[in-house]
Design a protein around this motif. Structure first.
Motif, PDB file in Angstrom:
ATOM      1  N   UNK A  91       0.811  -1.206   0.000  1.00  0.00           N
ATOM      2  CA  UNK A  91       0.000   0.000   0.000  1.00  0.00           C
ATOM      3  C   UNK A  91       0.854   1.269   0.000  1.00  0.00           C
ATOM      4  N   UNK A  92       2.000   1.253  -0.719  1.00  0.00           N
ATOM      5  CA  UNK A  92       2.893   2.410  -0.663  1.00  0.00           C
ATOM      6  C   UNK A  92       2.322   3.621  -1.396  1.00  0.00           C
ATOM      7  N   UNK A  93       1.429   3.422  -2.352  1.00  0.00           N
ATOM      8  CA  UNK A  93       0.815   4.574  -3.023  1.00  0.00           C
ATOM      9  C   UNK A  93      -0.435   5.051  -2.301  1.00  0.00           C
ATOM     10  N   UNK A  94      -1.083   4.156  -1.575  1.00  0.00           N
ATOM     11  CA  UNK A  94      -2.259   4.531  -0.794  1.00  0.00           C
ATOM     12  C   UNK A  94      -2.013   4.102   0.645  1.00  0.00           C
ATOM     13  N   UNK A 198      -2.449  -5.069  -5.567  1.00  0.00           N
ATOM     14  CA  UNK A 198      -1.389  -5.239  -6.545  1.00  0.00           C
ATOM     15  C   UNK A 198      -1.890  -4.932  -7.956  1.00  0.00           C
ATOM     16  N   UNK A 199      -3.101  -5.382  -8.261  1.00  0.00           N
ATOM     17  CA  UNK A 199      -3.692  -5.064  -9.567  1.00  0.00           C
ATOM     18  C   UNK A 199      -3.909  -3.565  -9.700  1.00  0.00           C
ATOM     19  N   UNK A 200      -4.411  -2.947  -8.619  1.00  0.00           N
ATOM     20  CA  UNK A 200      -4.642  -1.498  -8.650  1.00  0.00           C
ATOM     21  C   UNK A 200      -3.332  -0.739  -8.839  1.00  0.00           C
ATOM     22  N   UNK A 201      -2.277  -1.221  -8.168  1.00  0.00           N
ATOM     23  CA  UNK A 201      -0.973  -0.570  -8.299  1.00  0.00           C
ATOM     24  C   UNK A 201      -0.495  -0.614  -9.744  1.00  0.00           C
ATOM     25  N   UNK A 202      -0.657  -1.795 -10.370  1.00  0.00           N
ATOM     26  CA  UNK A 202      -0.215  -1.934 -11.752  1.00  0.00           C
ATOM     27  C   UNK A 202      -0.946  -0.975 -12.677  1.00  0.00           C
ATOM     28  N   UNK A 203      -2.195  -0.679 -12.344  1.00  0.00           N
ATOM     29  CA  UNK A 203      -2.986   0.199 -13.202  1.00  0.00           C
ATOM     30  C   UNK A 203      -2.714   1.673 -12.947  1.00  0.00           C
ATOM     31  N   UNK A 204      -2.050   1.992 -11.828  1.00  0.00           N
ATOM     32  CA  UNK A 204      -1.861   3.393 -11.445  1.00  0.00           C
ATOM     33  C   UNK A 204      -0.404   3.842 -11.424  1.00  0.00           C
ATOM     34  N   UNK A 205       0.519   2.924 -11.671  1.00  0.00           N
ATOM     35  CA  UNK A 205       1.945   3.248 -11.589  1.00  0.00           C
ATOM     36  C   UNK A 205       2.573   3.214 -12.971  1.00  0.00           C
ATOM     37  N   UNK A 206       3.414   4.216 -13.246  1.00  0.00           N
ATOM     38  CA  UNK A 206       4.174   4.219 -14.487  1.00  0.00           C
ATOM     39  C   UNK A 206       5.301   3.195 -14.363  1.00  0.00           C
ATOM     40  N   UNK A 212       3.293   7.802 -10.097  1.00  0.00           N
ATOM     41  CA  UNK A 212       1.926   7.632 -10.606  1.00  0.00           C
ATOM     42  C   UNK A 212       1.876   7.850 -12.117  1.00  0.00           C
ATOM     43  N   UNK A 213       0.900   7.232 -12.749  1.00  0.00           N
ATOM     44  CA  UNK A 213       0.699   7.469 -14.170  1.00  0.00           C
ATOM     45  C   UNK A 213      -0.413   8.508 -14.380  1.00  0.00           C
ATOM     46  N   UNK A 214      -0.767   8.741 -15.632  1.00  0.00           N
ATOM     47  CA  UNK A 214      -1.761   9.766 -15.967  1.00  0.00           C
ATOM     48  C   UNK A 214      -3.113   9.467 -15.305  1.00  0.00           C
ATOM     49  N   UNK A 215      -3.504   8.211 -15.296  1.00  0.00           N
ATOM     50  CA  UNK A 215      -4.791   7.846 -14.711  1.00  0.00           C
ATOM     51  C   UNK A 215      -4.823   8.174 -13.213  1.00  0.00           C
ATOM     52  N   UNK A 216      -3.756   7.815 -12.501  1.00  0.00           N
ATOM     53  CA  UNK A 216      -3.703   8.097 -11.063  1.00  0.00           C
ATOM     54  C   UNK A 216      -3.703   9.595 -10.804  1.00  0.00           C
ATOM     55  N   UNK A 217      -2.997  10.346 -11.658  1.00  0.00           N
ATOM     56  CA  UNK A 217      -2.956  11.800 -11.499  1.00  0.00           C
ATOM     57  C   UNK A 217      -4.342  12.408 -11.696  1.00  0.00           C
ATOM     58  N   UNK A 218      -5.056  11.936 -12.716  1.00  0.00           N
ATOM     59  CA  UNK A 218      -6.392  12.470 -12.983  1.00  0.00           C
ATOM     60  C   UNK A 218      -7.337  12.217 -11.802  1.00  0.00           C
ATOM     61  N   UNK A 219      -7.218  11.043 -11.170  1.00  0.00           N
ATOM     62  CA  UNK A 219      -8.048  10.746 -10.000  1.00  0.00           C
ATOM     63  C   UNK A 219      -7.699  11.678  -8.846  1.00  0.00           C
TER      64      UNK A 219
END
Length: 373
Positions: A91-94, A198-206, A212-219
């Motif tokens: 949970x290092x990003x959240x 882990x799945x969420x991390x893969x979808x939100x990390x560059x 963070x990637x663009x999707x995570x930034x937009x959120x």
């Protein structure tokens, strides 16, 4: 002459014996029915709570369910959930603020064997164990205690510790089927939460820069803009563009360019607060959100980033290169355009910061340009 008393009036009649036997059997039968009903009610309560656990797909809701809600639902006076520290690395990003969970403790379990009542990590019910009372702060009036192991992939990931001043609440001779099933469900829920994260991390990390990637930034942009408008606080946005990045790719190759992006991200992250959001927005462009930061503060941070990068020599594979940045800064003051919806304000903030990057480039690069909205 000896007389024998043949008076049997003091002996119980067959009818009396039959009635007594009947009453005893009836009482036993009534007790069985009563216990069966209690077990049925208990099974129903456990099933309801298991369903609630399985609906908790994220760690925060799962921790709440396994502590406060569990204690309230089953009227447990003392509860401490001990978890392996490694479980929180997902949970290092959240990040989870464990200060919000007074009943959760974390340890590197292999270093603290004294936390286990049974050395093999099996379920325990009985008297309060003295060896762990101090470590998990078990109250003095706790007269019965239960320790339920949580196991994931054949590895102990935690223990649920329960206590009561009632000496009969957790007895060694009690059935443990319901509790063992509950711990199995809880362990599966922790495993599911880990996998989901882990799945969420893969979808939100560059994948390249590990920010963070663009999707995570937009959120984050929508959330932070909403918060800034609700509490009338400032929100600043920085756009960072590497000067002449195309030349780096053309002259030294894309591997060197990729290394430049990775090292730039690693250089910038330590200059930010934990509450800030940095993301790779696209190509060689990074975006940063600075909550509760006015234009003056954002300019100071932007200048610090620009100067730190400009003064550093980057060792990119076999190339030592200097890199400069053009930085655009924009800021919402928290009270502007009260009638404008959040999405529109967020888009305006990003657009303003992006425009300032182009102004910085046209003005000679390696500089910071800003705008207050």
């Amino acid at each position: 002459m000896t007389y024998f008393n043949n008076n049997n009036s003091n002996k119980p009649s067959l009818k009396t014996v039959s009635e007594r036997k009947y009453n005893e059997l009836k009482q036993q039968f009534d007790d069985l029915i009563h216990n069966a009903r209690l077990n049925e009610q208990l099974f129903k309560r456990f099933s309801e709570f298991e369903s609630h656990l399985m609906e908790s797909n994220d760690l925060k809701s799962l921790l709440t369910a396994m502590t406060t809600e569990f204690a309230d639902y089953f009227e447990i006076p003392f509860l401490k959930l001990v978890l392996e520290k490694d479980i929180f690395t997902h949970w290092h990003l959240a990040p989870v603020n464990l200060e919000q969970y007074k009943d959760v403790l974390t340890y590197t379990l292999c270093d603290y064997p004294e936390l286990l009542v049974n050395a093999n990590g099996s379920l325990y019910m009985g008297a309060t164990p003295k060896k762990i009372s101090r470590e998990i702060h078990i109250p003095i009036n706790t007269l019965s205690f239960a320790q339920l192991p949580l196991v994931r992939n054949k590895k102990l990931i935690g223990m649920l510790n329960l206590g009561s001043p009632d000496p009969n609440r957790f007895r060694p001779d009690m059935g443990t089927d319901f509790l063992e099933r509950l711990t199995m469900i809880a362990s599966l829920c922790f495993e599911n939460a880990c996998n989901m994260e882990q799945v969420r991390q893969l979808s939100l990390v560059d994948g390249l820069t590990q920010v963070c990637n663009r999707r995570a930034f937009d959120e984050a942009l929508i959330q932070e803009t909403s918060s800034a408008m609700r509490y009338q606080r400032h929100l600043a946005c920085l756009f960072i563009d590497i000067d002449h990045f195309k030349k780096i790719n053309d002259h030294f190759g894309h591997q060197v360019g990729d290394e430049a992006l990775k090292q730039l991200a690693n250089c910038v992250k330590p200059l930010l607060r934990r509450s800030d959001h940095i993301a790779r927005y696209g190509g060689e462009e990074f975006a940063i959100l600075l909550p509760e930061t006015d234009l003056s503060g954002a300019n100071i941070i932007a200048e610090r980033i620009r100067e730190t990068v400009a003064n550093q020599e980057f060792q990119l594979l076999d190339q030592a290169l200097k890199i400069t940045l053009s930085v655009g800064v924009a800021c919402l003051d928290g009270s502007c355009d009260g009638g404008t919806n959040i999405e529109t304000l967020a888009q305006i903030l990003v657009k303003d910061a992006d425009e300032q990057v182009y102004i910085a480039k046209k003005s000679g690069r390696n500089r910071v340009c800003s705008r207050q909205r």
